[in-house]
Design a protein around this motif. Structure first.
Motif, PDB file in Angstrom:
ATOM      1  N   PHE A 182      53.405  15.279 -33.863  1.00 16.77           N
ATOM      2  CA  PHE A 182      52.342  15.594 -32.482  1.00 16.77           C
ATOM      3  C   PHE A 182      51.698  15.771 -32.332  1.00 16.77           C
ATOM      4  N   TYR A 183      50.724  15.921 -33.362  1.00 14.84           N
ATOM      5  CA  TYR A 183      49.376  16.064 -33.681  1.00 14.84           C
ATOM      6  C   TYR A 183      48.727  14.591 -32.696  1.00 14.84           C
ATOM      7  N   SER A 184      49.426  13.412 -32.862  1.00  8.82           N
ATOM      8  CA  SER A 184      48.480  12.308 -31.698  1.00  8.82           C
ATOM      9  C   SER A 184      48.789  12.927 -30.607  1.00  8.82           C
ATOM     10  N   LEU A 224      56.024   8.828 -45.246  1.00  4.39           N
ATOM     11  CA  LEU A 224      54.950   9.298 -44.732  1.00  4.39           C
ATOM     12  C   LEU A 224      54.005   7.862 -44.388  1.00  4.39           C
ATOM     13  N   PHE A 225      53.984   6.688 -45.597  1.00  2.43           N
ATOM     14  CA  PHE A 225      53.251   5.805 -45.436  1.00  2.43           C
ATOM     15  C   PHE A 225      54.149   4.692 -43.922  1.00  2.43           C
ATOM     16  N   GLU A 226      55.149   5.309 -43.731  1.00  2.00           N
ATOM     17  CA  GLU A 226      55.824   4.140 -42.168  1.00  2.00           C
ATOM     18  C   GLU A 226      55.652   4.929 -41.649  1.00  2.00           C
ATOM     19  N   LEU A 227      55.622   6.469 -41.226  1.00  2.00           N
ATOM     20  CA  LEU A 227      55.388   6.723 -40.085  1.00  2.00           C
ATOM     21  C   LEU A 227      54.040   6.801 -39.562  1.00  2.00           C
ATOM     22  N   TYR A 228      52.830   6.989 -40.301  1.00  2.00           N
ATOM     23  CA  TYR A 228      51.679   6.429 -40.206  1.00  2.00           C
ATOM     24  C   TYR A 228      51.112   5.332 -39.943  1.00  2.00           C
ATOM     25  N   GLU A 229      51.808   4.234 -40.411  1.00  2.00           N
ATOM     26  CA  GLU A 229      51.181   2.839 -39.922  1.00  2.00           C
ATOM     27  C   GLU A 229      52.034   2.883 -38.698  1.00  2.00           C
ATOM     28  N   ASN A 230      53.137   3.759 -38.199  1.00  2.00           N
ATOM     29  CA  ASN A 230      53.144   3.297 -37.021  1.00  2.00           C
ATOM     30  C   ASN A 230      52.763   4.177 -35.689  1.00  2.00           C
ATOM     31  N   GLU A 231      52.192   5.116 -36.419  1.00  2.00           N
ATOM     32  CA  GLU A 231      51.471   6.241 -35.306  1.00  2.00           C
ATOM     33  C   GLU A 231      49.854   5.615 -35.688  1.00  2.00           C
ATOM     34  N   GLU A 232      49.885   5.043 -36.507  1.00  2.00           N
ATOM     35  CA  GLU A 232      48.543   4.598 -35.956  1.00  2.00           C
ATOM     36  C   GLU A 232      48.427   3.474 -34.716  1.00  2.00           C
ATOM     37  N   LYS A 233      49.795   3.000 -34.361  1.00  2.00           N
ATOM     38  CA  LYS A 233      50.128   1.485 -33.737  1.00  2.00           C
ATOM     39  C   LYS A 233      49.646   2.353 -32.309  1.00  2.00           C
ATOM     40  N   ILE A 291      39.912   4.126 -24.241  1.00  2.00           N
ATOM     41  CA  ILE A 291      39.288   5.029 -23.900  1.00  2.00           C
ATOM     42  C   ILE A 291      38.130   5.511 -24.987  1.00  2.00           C
ATOM     43  N   GLY A 292      38.340   4.810 -26.154  1.00  2.00           N
ATOM     44  CA  GLY A 292      37.351   5.398 -27.458  1.00  2.00           C
ATOM     45  C   GLY A 292      37.800   6.129 -28.390  1.00  2.00           C
ATOM     46  N   TRP A 293      39.235   6.857 -28.710  1.00  2.00           N
ATOM     47  CA  TRP A 293      39.341   8.052 -29.185  1.00  2.00           C
ATOM     48  C   TRP A 293      39.737   8.032 -30.704  1.00  2.00           C
ATOM     49  N   THR A 294      40.242   6.834 -30.418  1.00  2.00           N
ATOM     50  CA  THR A 294      41.668   6.561 -31.776  1.00  2.00           C
ATOM     51  C   THR A 294      40.928   6.932 -33.028  1.00  2.00           C
ATOM     52  N   GLU A 295      40.319   6.421 -33.578  1.00  2.00           N
ATOM     53  CA  GLU A 295      39.708   6.669 -35.270  1.00  2.00           C
ATOM     54  C   GLU A 295      39.408   8.359 -34.885  1.00  2.00           C
ATOM     55  N   ASP A 296      39.433   8.917 -34.029  1.00  2.00           N
ATOM     56  CA  ASP A 296      38.777  10.325 -33.756  1.00  2.00           C
ATOM     57  C   ASP A 296      40.469  11.437 -34.264  1.00  2.00           C
ATOM     58  N   VAL A 297      41.338  10.358 -33.146  1.00  2.00           N
ATOM     59  CA  VAL A 297      42.999  10.889 -33.483  1.00  2.00           C
ATOM     60  C   VAL A 297      43.588  10.227 -34.720  1.00  2.00           C
ATOM     61  N   ASN A 298      43.394   9.260 -35.674  1.00  2.00           N
ATOM     62  CA  ASN A 298      43.694   8.917 -36.620  1.00  2.00           C
ATOM     63  C   ASN A 298      43.086  10.392 -37.528  1.00  2.00           C
ATOM     64  N   ALA A 343      48.930  14.930 -41.722  1.00  2.00           N
ATOM     65  CA  ALA A 343      49.882  14.495 -42.660  1.00  2.00           C
ATOM     66  C   ALA A 343      49.761  15.029 -43.845  1.00  2.00           C
ATOM     67  N   ASN A 344      48.116  15.688 -44.029  1.00  2.00           N
ATOM     68  CA  ASN A 344      47.899  15.891 -45.279  1.00  2.00           C
ATOM     69  C   ASN A 344      48.354  17.682 -45.689  1.00  2.00           C
ATOM     70  N   LYS A 345      48.315  18.217 -44.377  1.00  2.00           N
ATOM     71  CA  LYS A 345      49.059  19.684 -44.136  1.00  2.00           C
ATOM     72  C   LYS A 345      50.237  19.983 -44.025  1.00  2.00           C
ATOM     73  N   ALA A 346      51.004  18.735 -43.233  1.00  2.00           N
ATOM     74  CA  ALA A 346      53.183  18.439 -43.869  1.00  2.00           C
ATOM     75  C   ALA A 346      52.804  18.858 -45.505  1.00  2.00           C
ATOM     76  N   LEU A 347      52.487  18.002 -46.225  1.00  2.00           N
ATOM     77  CA  LEU A 347      52.310  17.403 -47.293  1.00  2.00           C
ATOM     78  C   LEU A 347      52.194  19.189 -47.911  1.00  2.00           C
ATOM     79  N   MET A 348      51.471  19.580 -47.933  1.00  2.00           N
ATOM     80  CA  MET A 348      51.100  21.355 -48.469  1.00  2.00           C
ATOM     81  C   MET A 348      51.653  21.819 -47.562  1.00  2.00           C
TER      82      MET A 348
END
Length: 322
Positions: free
Chosen positions: A162-164, A226-235, A244-251, A258-263
């Motif tokens: 949800f967080y993207s 998680l890796f598969e989801l994150y790879e897709n989420e980056e795209k 608009i230049g927000w991509t790295e901040d969002v990542n 993702a760490n919180k989900a694991l926790m």
């Protein structure tokens, strides 16, 4: 005396106190989108560029799809493996609130967008390859996974994917724009925090009952997903935010969550990102209460159900040591 065909739920005999405390938390923070004056954001909306309006609309459309999956498929699948009747009651509550979340985005659309724009939003959502891929990845687990795998998918959806989308309204809130849209998002975040911790707790109960070899096999599957989801989420994030230049901040925000989900599931964090790495405007938006307006009191004290509360690190350690 007749044999019991169907047992009545008894809230005076609680097998797991986390069921009771979660039910009380969820009912205390009940809300509806109809109580939030979204029309007050129209001036801010009209001040955004067309490019920004399209981006915000697509972000909210993507969130609508994820909440739809959770309300229509996710909770239905999780109910097949409940440990207590009270857990099923909690999942019923969660399912309803996921439907409230999905409807809330449409309330935003009906306030800010024209009919043709709304049609375009849902056409984009229903055909975007990255949205559809993550929907398929999650729903295939719901349909064909083990009970514990289904819980993993649910926690990943609630606490990570949800967080993207949540990033955008929190960013505008930090710049004093669209406060009522952000109010809805903060209420949803509050709900999702409880949903993710609760389902993660139930995962931990089952995980801890597995033999060590099965635990390791499940952990390997969890991290691969998680890796598969994150790879897709980056795209997906790049498509939404590169211009608009927000991509790295969002990542960074994504990796932190993702760490919180694991926790939530009692597992070790995967990424190096911490709260200190996240844009402080975003973290402040999560931690600030519902102070921009007093919408609850507009309908009388009977609707006064509390304020948005920040989720602290300790909130992700629910129950196992209680």
């Amino acid at each position: 005396m007749a044999k019991t065909y169907y047992a009545a739920i008894n809230w005076n005999e609680i097998e797991d106190l986390i069921d009771k405390s979660t039910w009380e938390k969820l009912t205390e923070q009940f809300w509806l989108d109809t109580r939030i004056p979204l029309s007050n954001d129209l001036d801010d909306w009209r001040g955004l560029s067309k490019e920004e309006q399209v981006m915000v609309s697509r972000v909210l459309g993507g969130l609508t799809l994820l909440d739809t999956i959770q309300s229509e498929s996710g909770m239905h699948q999780l109910r097949d493996a409940v440990r207590t009747p009270h857990e099923e009651a909690v999942l019923n509550n969660i399912q309803f609130m996921e439907s409230v979340h999905a409807k809330s985005y449409s309330s935003i659309f009906s306030t800010l967008n024209t009919k043709s724009e709304i049609d375009e939003i849902f056409e984009w959502v229903n055909t975007n390859e990255y949205l559809q891929k993550k929907s398929k990845l999650i729903n295939e687990v719901y349909l064909h996974g083990t009970p514990l795998q289904k819980k993993v998918a649910s926690v990943y959806l609630e606490t990570f994917l949800f967080y993207s989308g949540f990033y955008t309204p929190l960013h505008y809130l930090g710049n004093n724009k669209l406060p009522n849209v952000a109010e809805i998002i903060k209420l949803i975040i509050r709900d999702e925090s409880v949903h993710g911790t609760y389902i993660g707790y139930k995962f931990q109960l089952g995980f801890n009952e597995l033999p060590e070899a099965e635990q390791e096999e499940l952990k390997e599957w969890m991290y691969a997903l998680l890796f598969e989801l994150y790879e897709n989420e980056e795209k997906y994030t790049a498509e939404l935010y590169d211009h608009i230049g927000w991509t790295e901040d969002v990542n960074i925000f994504l990796r932190y969550n993702a760490n919180k989900a694991l926790m939530n599931m009692g597992q070790d964090p995967l990424f190096p990102d911490t709260a200190d790495d996240v844009n402080p405007i975003i973290m402040n938006g999560i931690s600030t209460g519902t102070s921009n307006h007093d919408f609850f009191s507009q309908v009388g004290n009977g609707y006064l159900l509390g304020t948005v509360e920040a989720m602290n690190d300790d909130d992700y350690l629910i129950g196992l040591d209680s």
